[in-house]
Design an enzyme around this catalytic site. Structure first.
Site, PDB file in Angstrom:
ATOM      1  N   LYS A  52      14.311  13.379  12.521  1.00 38.55           N
ATOM      2  CA  LYS A  52      13.578  13.342  11.261  1.00 38.55           C
ATOM      3  C   LYS A  52      13.898  14.627  10.515  1.00 38.55           C
ATOM      4  CE  LYS A  52      10.385  10.816   9.094  1.00 38.55           C
ATOM      5  NZ  LYS A  52      10.233   9.361   9.048  1.00 38.55           N
ATOM      6  N   VAL A  99       4.402  -3.113   2.070  1.00 35.90           N
ATOM      7  CA  VAL A  99       4.294  -3.890   3.313  1.00 35.90           C
ATOM      8  C   VAL A  99       3.033  -4.748   3.313  1.00 35.90           C
ATOM      9  CG1 VAL A  99       4.199  -3.772   5.832  1.00 35.90           C
ATOM     10  CG2 VAL A  99       5.536  -2.081   4.578  1.00 35.90           C
ATOM     11  N   GLY A 116       0.267  -2.373  -0.660  1.00 38.16           N
ATOM     12  CA  GLY A 116       1.474  -1.884  -1.324  1.00 38.16           C
ATOM     13  C   GLY A 116       2.653  -2.714  -0.864  1.00 38.16           C
TER      14      GLY A 116
HETATM   15  P1  NAD Z   1       3.228   1.792  -0.199  1.00 38.77           P
HETATM   16  O1  NAD Z   1       3.067   3.149  -0.774  1.00 38.77           O
HETATM   17  O2  NAD Z   1       4.123   0.819  -0.871  1.00 38.77           O
HETATM   18  O3  NAD Z   1       1.789   1.091  -0.033  1.00 38.77           O
HETATM   19  C1  NAD Z   1       0.661   1.767   0.419  1.00 38.77           C
HETATM   20  C2  NAD Z   1      -0.528   1.210  -0.366  1.00 38.77           C
HETATM   21  O4  NAD Z   1      -1.706   1.799   0.174  1.00 38.77           O
HETATM   22  C3  NAD Z   1      -0.481   1.513  -1.856  1.00 38.77           C
HETATM   23  O5  NAD Z   1      -0.732   0.347  -2.610  1.00 38.77           O
HETATM   24  C4  NAD Z   1      -1.591   2.549  -2.034  1.00 38.77           C
HETATM   25  O6  NAD Z   1      -2.205   2.475  -3.305  1.00 38.77           O
HETATM   26  C5  NAD Z   1      -2.536   2.143  -0.922  1.00 38.77           C
HETATM   27  N1  NAD Z   1      -3.452   3.205  -0.495  1.00 38.77           N
HETATM   28  C6  NAD Z   1      -3.256   4.538  -0.432  1.00 38.77           C
HETATM   29  N2  NAD Z   1      -4.351   5.163   0.013  1.00 38.77           N
HETATM   30  C7  NAD Z   1      -5.270   4.196   0.267  1.00 38.77           C
HETATM   31  C8  NAD Z   1      -6.588   4.193   0.750  1.00 38.77           C
HETATM   32  N3  NAD Z   1      -7.228   5.330   1.059  1.00 38.77           N
HETATM   33  N4  NAD Z   1      -7.227   3.016   0.902  1.00 38.77           N
HETATM   34  C9  NAD Z   1      -6.615   1.860   0.577  1.00 38.77           C
HETATM   35  N5  NAD Z   1      -5.366   1.794   0.099  1.00 38.77           N
HETATM   36  C10 NAD Z   1      -4.702   2.945  -0.063  1.00 38.77           C
HETATM   37  O7  NAD Z   1       3.690   2.041   1.314  1.00 38.77           O
HETATM   38  P2  NAD Z   1       4.361   0.982   2.299  1.00 38.77           P
HETATM   39  O8  NAD Z   1       5.836   1.153   2.248  1.00 38.77           O
HETATM   40  O9  NAD Z   1       3.746  -0.350   2.119  1.00 38.77           O
HETATM   41  O10 NAD Z   1       3.899   1.580   3.712  1.00 38.77           O
HETATM   42  C11 NAD Z   1       2.568   1.420   4.168  1.00 38.77           C
HETATM   43  C12 NAD Z   1       2.414   2.117   5.503  1.00 38.77           C
HETATM   44  O11 NAD Z   1       3.326   1.567   6.442  1.00 38.77           O
HETATM   45  C13 NAD Z   1       2.717   3.628   5.469  1.00 38.77           C
HETATM   46  O12 NAD Z   1       1.890   4.272   6.397  1.00 38.77           O
HETATM   47  C14 NAD Z   1       4.144   3.705   5.943  1.00 38.77           C
HETATM   48  O13 NAD Z   1       4.428   4.956   6.529  1.00 38.77           O
HETATM   49  C15 NAD Z   1       4.163   2.598   6.975  1.00 38.77           C
HETATM   50  N6  NAD Z   1       5.502   2.043   7.210  1.00 38.77           N
HETATM   51  C16 NAD Z   1       6.190   1.486   6.186  1.00 38.77           C
HETATM   52  C17 NAD Z   1       7.455   0.957   6.437  1.00 38.77           C
HETATM   53  C18 NAD Z   1       8.250   0.310   5.333  1.00 38.77           C
HETATM   54  O14 NAD Z   1       9.281  -0.336   5.636  1.00 38.77           O
HETATM   55  N7  NAD Z   1       7.835   0.410   4.092  1.00 38.77           N
HETATM   56  C19 NAD Z   1       8.002   1.009   7.727  1.00 38.77           C
HETATM   57  C20 NAD Z   1       7.244   1.565   8.761  1.00 38.77           C
HETATM   58  C21 NAD Z   1       5.991   2.085   8.491  1.00 38.77           C
END
Ligand code: NAD
Length: 354
Positions: free
Chosen positions: A80, A184, A182
Site C-alpha cells: 500500500k 458499491v 455510494g
Molecule cells: P463511495 O464513496 O462511492 O460510497 C460511500 C457512500 O457512503 C457515499 O454515498 C457516502 O455519501 C456514504 N457515507 C459516508 N459517510 C456516511 C455515513 N456516516 N453514513 C452513511 N453513509 C455515509 O465508496 P465505495 O467505493 O462505494 O466504497 C464503500 C466502502 O467499501 C469503503 O469503505 C471502501 O473502502 C470499501 N471498498 C470499496 C471497494 C470498491 O471497489 N469500491 C472495494 C473494497 C472495499
C-alpha cells in the site's frame, strides 16, 4: 509502541519514505509481504494530521492487503502507499509523476492501484512513469471501475450466509440495512432489490439516496438510526470502524456483511459480536471482488473469467462458516488463519523451488 517496533512486530519486508520538496511530495510505500507475489495495493492521497498517522495507516492497510490477496488466491502479496497532504491543495501532475518514479525504484516489488483521493486521471499520470500499476481506466487492458465487481462479491457472500445460517436459497423477503449507498452500496442494493429483499438504507448524501429512491422503494433512515434497524443483514458500505463499543449494543441484525474496509474497531469487538450471537462476515474476504477483478489484467483482462473468480467468494465464505463452527472460533479469526495457511503453503513451495 515506536514505529520501528511496529515494523518488526508485524514482519514488514520494506517501507520506503519518498520525499521531493520541489513538487511537495511526501509519501510512504509499504511492502508487507511478497511470498505469494508483488506487494499490491492502492495509493491513498490523504491529509493526515501527523506523519505518524500516515505511517500507521499505510502499515495497517498493506498488512490487510497481504491477507485479502492470500484468501482470494491472488498471485499478490500485500502493499500500500500513502501520499501525505490535502489532494485538493497539493495534487499536481509533477507530484504524481514523481510518485511514479518512486514506485519504479521498487522494481516491481510494489504494484500500485487506485484508492481514496486518487482518481482515474491521476492514475494515468502515475502510469507515465511506472508500469508497476493496475486498474488504469481507459487503457486497452483495463478492468474498469472495480465497484460492480466488489458488490458482486459481497452478494456472493450474502448468498452463502443466507444458505448456511438462515437456511435460505433465495434472498426474497430477507431484510437488509445498508449503510452507505455510494458506488458499491448502490449496486448491492439494486441486486438485492431485484431478488425481492426488503431494504432500509441511509447515506449522508441526498444525491446518493435519491438515486436509490428513483429505482427502488427502500425505507430511508438517518445515518445515526441505521444501527437500530431490526434486520437479517446489516451491510456497512460506507466507512470503517463502524462496529465498536458504541454501536455494538444497538445492533439488532443476525449477520453483518458489507463492503466497507476495516469494519471492526478492535479485535475485541469481533469477539463481542460473537457473544451477541451475530455472525460477522470478515470484510476483507467479502469485499475482495474489486482487487480480484483488477488482478485479471495480469492475464489480459477477460470479464467472464474475472467474475468467475470473484464468485469463489461464495465457497470461501462457506469454508469460513464451517471452520468457525467446527473450531469454535469467530469467523474473523478463521479468515486470518486461512490466509496464513495459504501464505505458509506458498512460502514452503517457494523454498522447495530454490
Ligand atoms: P463511495 O464513496 O462511492 O460510497 C460511500 C457512500 O457512503 C457515499 O454515498 C457516502 O455519501 C456514504 N457515507 C459516508 N459517510 C456516511 C455515513 N456516516 N453514513 C452513511 N453513509 C455515509 O465508496 P465505495 O467505493 O462505494 O466504497 C464503500 C466502502 O467499501 C469503503 O469503505 C471502501 O473502502 C470499501 N471498498 C470499496 C471497494 C470498491 O471497489 N469500491 C472495494 C473494497 C472495499
Amino acid at each position: 509502541m515506536s514505529s520501528l517496533e511496529k515494523l518488526n512486530q508485524k514482519d514488514f519486508e520494506e517501507v520506503v519514505f519518498c520525499n521531493d520538496e520541489s513538487v511537495d511530495l511526501k509519501a510512504i510505500i509499504s511492502v508487507h509481504n511478497t511470498v505469494l507475489g508483488p506487494g499490491t495495493g492502492g495509493v491513498r492521497f490523504y491529509d493526515y494530521q501527523t506523519e505518524e498517522d500516515a505511517l500507521n495507516d499505510v502499515l495497517r492497510l498493506s498488512r490487510g492487503m497481504t491477507y485479502k490477496s492470500a484468501i482470494s488466491r491472488l498471485p499478490f502479496g500485500g502493499g500500500k502507499s500513502v501520499i501525505i497532504g490535502d489532494p485538493a491543495k497539493i495534487k499536481t501532475e509533477e507530484l504524481l509523476e514523481r510518485f511514479g518514479d518512486f514506485v519504479n525504484t521498487l522494481k516491481g516489488r510494489y504494484i500500485c492501484a487506485k484508492d481514496v483521493g486518487v482518481d482515474s486521471k491521476d492514475l494515468r499520470v502515475v502510469s507515465r512513469k511506472t508500469k508497476h500499476i493496475l486498474g488504469v481506466e481507459g487503457t486497452k487492458n483495463s478492468s474498469g471501475n472495480p465497484s460492480p465487481a466488489t458488490a458482486f462479491g459481497v452478494l456472493q457472500a450474502i448468498r452463502a450466509l443466507a444458505k448456511e445460517l438462515l437456511g435460505r436459497s433465495h434472498l426474497d423477503g430477507l431484510s437488509f440495512a445498508i449503510q452507505g449507498v455510494g458506488s458499491v452500496g448502490y449496486d448491492l442494493a439494486q441486486s438485492l432489490h431485484a431478488e425481492g429483499a426488503k431494504l432500509t438504507i441511509c447515506d449522508v448524501s441526498r444525491d446518493a439516496l435519491n438515486r436509490c429512491l428513483d429505482k427502488m422503494s427502500p425505507k430511508v433512515v438517518s445515518p445515526e438510526a441505521i444501527y437500530d434497524v431490526k434486520c437479517d443483514f446489516f451491510s456497512p458500505c460506507a466507512m470503517g470502524v463502524v462496529i465498536n463499543s458504541q454501536t455494538l449494543p444497538r445492533l439488532k441484525c443476525k449477520i453483518i456483511a458489507g463492503a466497507a474496509n476495516n469494519q471492526l474497531a478492535t479485535a475485541q469487538d469481533g469477539y463481542e459480536i460473537e457473544n451477541k450471537g451475530i455472525f460477522y462476515a470478515p470484510d476483507y474476504v467479502i469485499n475482495a471482488g474489486g482487487i480480484i477483478n483488477i488482478a485479471e489484467e495480469l492475464l489480459g483482462y477477460d470479464k467472464k473469467r474475472a467474475y468467475d473468480h470473484v464468485a469463489h467468494i461464495y465457497q470461501t465464505m462457506i469454508e469460513i462458516i464451517h471452520r468457525s463452527k467446527k473450531e469454535k472460533k469467530p469467523p474473523f479469526v478463521i479468515a486470518d488463519i486461512l490466509a496464513e495457511e495459504i501464505i505458509e503453503k506458498g512460502r514452503k513451495s517457494k523454498a522447495k523451488a530454490i
